[in-house]
Scaffold this active site. Structure first.
Site, PDB file in Angstrom:
ATOM      1  CG  ASP A  56     -99.534 131.608 -14.036  1.00  0.00           C
ATOM      2  OD1 ASP A  56     -99.224 132.637 -14.662  1.00  0.00           O
ATOM      3  OD2 ASP A  56     -98.714 130.737 -13.707  1.00  0.00           O
ATOM      4  N   GLY A 134     -88.394 124.841 -16.816  1.00  0.00           N
ATOM      5  CA  GLY A 134     -87.531 124.544 -17.946  1.00  0.00           C
ATOM      6  C   GLY A 134     -87.763 123.206 -18.607  1.00  0.00           C
ATOM      7  CG  ASP A 176    -100.041 128.176 -19.265  1.00  0.00           C
ATOM      8  OD1 ASP A 176     -99.738 127.849 -18.116  1.00  0.00           O
ATOM      9  OD2 ASP A 176     -99.465 129.079 -19.895  1.00  0.00           O
ATOM     10  CD  GLU A 227     -96.280 130.972 -21.081  1.00  0.00           C
ATOM     11  OE1 GLU A 227     -95.775 129.846 -21.135  1.00  0.00           O
ATOM     12  OE2 GLU A 227     -95.888 131.853 -20.297  1.00  0.00           O
TER      13      GLU A 227
END
Length: 348
Positions: A56, A134, A176, A227
């Site tokens: 990421d 989650g 994000d 995302e």
């Protein structure tokens, strides 16, 4: 439902995760090699993987003659490079968690996801995700620094708290973040994962926080498994890069990057075939499997020596034992204005 998880989980059976978490609590884990091994001394065109472990990654940002990225990990770790080829570890942003996190997102474990940053005025603004696996109970935090150079006497990260957050029972998730500054100086933040999709809101350049906290968020993309928004402007079009598919499964990941464009930053964003990104559309940029690389994610574009370079991670690199790796590749544009990214080692 998909959430981000730590890089080292990728290839582990589910019944080993609890043991691994306990090990982390005692020892931590290495987020990147000390130096790049996949392309030592080589040219950018020779390979896609930079040979360092990172998941990421933020947009690559340049300060002076040094390039920086920040990425998912404990305290928000960093990498730096002089040439975009060879990367070395830098300091993490946080030595200890900001105080607000324990109250606002109590299940977070000190691992912060998918940061992004930009220089606005005389300081760098960094946005980062605070969540837990989650969960929809998340927040995007903000820190600033006048410099990225840890040897500069002015180097100091300052916490500015929550920018936007989400709660269980809602229909969106605040992870994000990706920051974008338009030609008119307006500052925007795109973000989101799953549920009702990706959102856009305007920021105040003076504070880095929401310009109008009570103003509704703008939906910009939807559909299943979405995302990692990133907005880039070129020749009058806003390009929205997104991830679709499932991450965090190593070589089994279905992560891939798609794009749509619009003449208005608020959308609607359309794919090359005319389909709307709000309806799940998108034009393929990088598919899930490219030679030894699997699961590209978290797009970014940086200029160097008059050329454009596309950054992302790959969920797994077969040559690195299936670890996630930082990728930097050439990006070109078709005559009709669509991005084309072709990793040079795709057939190797």
């Amino acid at each position: 439902m998909h959430r981000k998880i730590r890089p080292t989980i990728d290839l582990l059976p589910v019944n080993h995760i609890a043991l691994l978490v306990a090990t982390w609590a005692l020892t931590g884990w290495v987020m990147a090699e000390e130096t790049s091994k996949a392309a030592p001394g080589g040219a950018l065109e020779e390979t896609a993987s930079r040979g360092v472990t990172a998941r990421d990654p933020s947009t690559v940002i340049r300060e002076g003659n040094t390039f920086w990225i920040f990425f998912t990990g404990r305290g928000v770790p960093s990498l730096h490079s002089k040439d975009l080829v060879t990367w070395e570890r830098g300091p993490a942003v946080f030595e200890k968690a900001p105080e607000w996190i324990a109250e606002e997102v109590p299940k977070n474990d000190g691992v912060y996801w998918a940061p992004d940053l930009m220089k606005v005025g005389d300081r760098y603004l960094m946005y980062y995700s605070v969540s837990s696996f989650g969960a929809m109970h998340s927040a995007i935090g903000l820190v600033s620094n006048p410099t990225l150079n840890p040897e500069d006497p002015a180097f100091r990260w300052t916490d500015h708290g929550v920018v936007v957050q989400s709660q269980e029972g809602g229909d969106f998730n605040t992870i994000d973040p990706a920051v974008f500054r338009d030609d008119d100086g307006k500052l925007w933040l795109s973000f989101g994962s799953q549920w009702s999709g990706l959102k856009l809101l305007e920021l105040d350049p003076a504070t880095g926080k929401r310009l109008k906290p009570d103003e509704p968020m703008i939906p910009i993309a939807g559909g299943k498994s979405i995302e990692a928004a990133y907005i880039y402007k070129r020749k009058g079009f806003y390009y929205l890069f997104v991830n679709r598919g499932d991450c965090c499964a190593g070589a089994k990941s279905t992560y891939h990057i798609k794009v749509g464009r619009s003449e208005d930053i608020k959308g609607p964003y359309q794919a090359k075939d005319g389909s709307l990104m709000l309806d799940g559309g998108g034009t393929m940029v990088l598919d899930r499997k490219i030679g030894p690389l699997t699961g590209p994610g978290h797009a970014g574009i940086i200029e160097k020596d008059g050329k454009s370079w596309f950054s992302c991670h790959f969920e797994a690199d077969d040559r690195m034992g299936g670890k996630a790796t930082l990728g930097v590749m050439s990006i070109q544009w078709s005559e009709d204005g669509w991005p084309e990214v072709l990793p040079p080692d795709k057939a190797k």
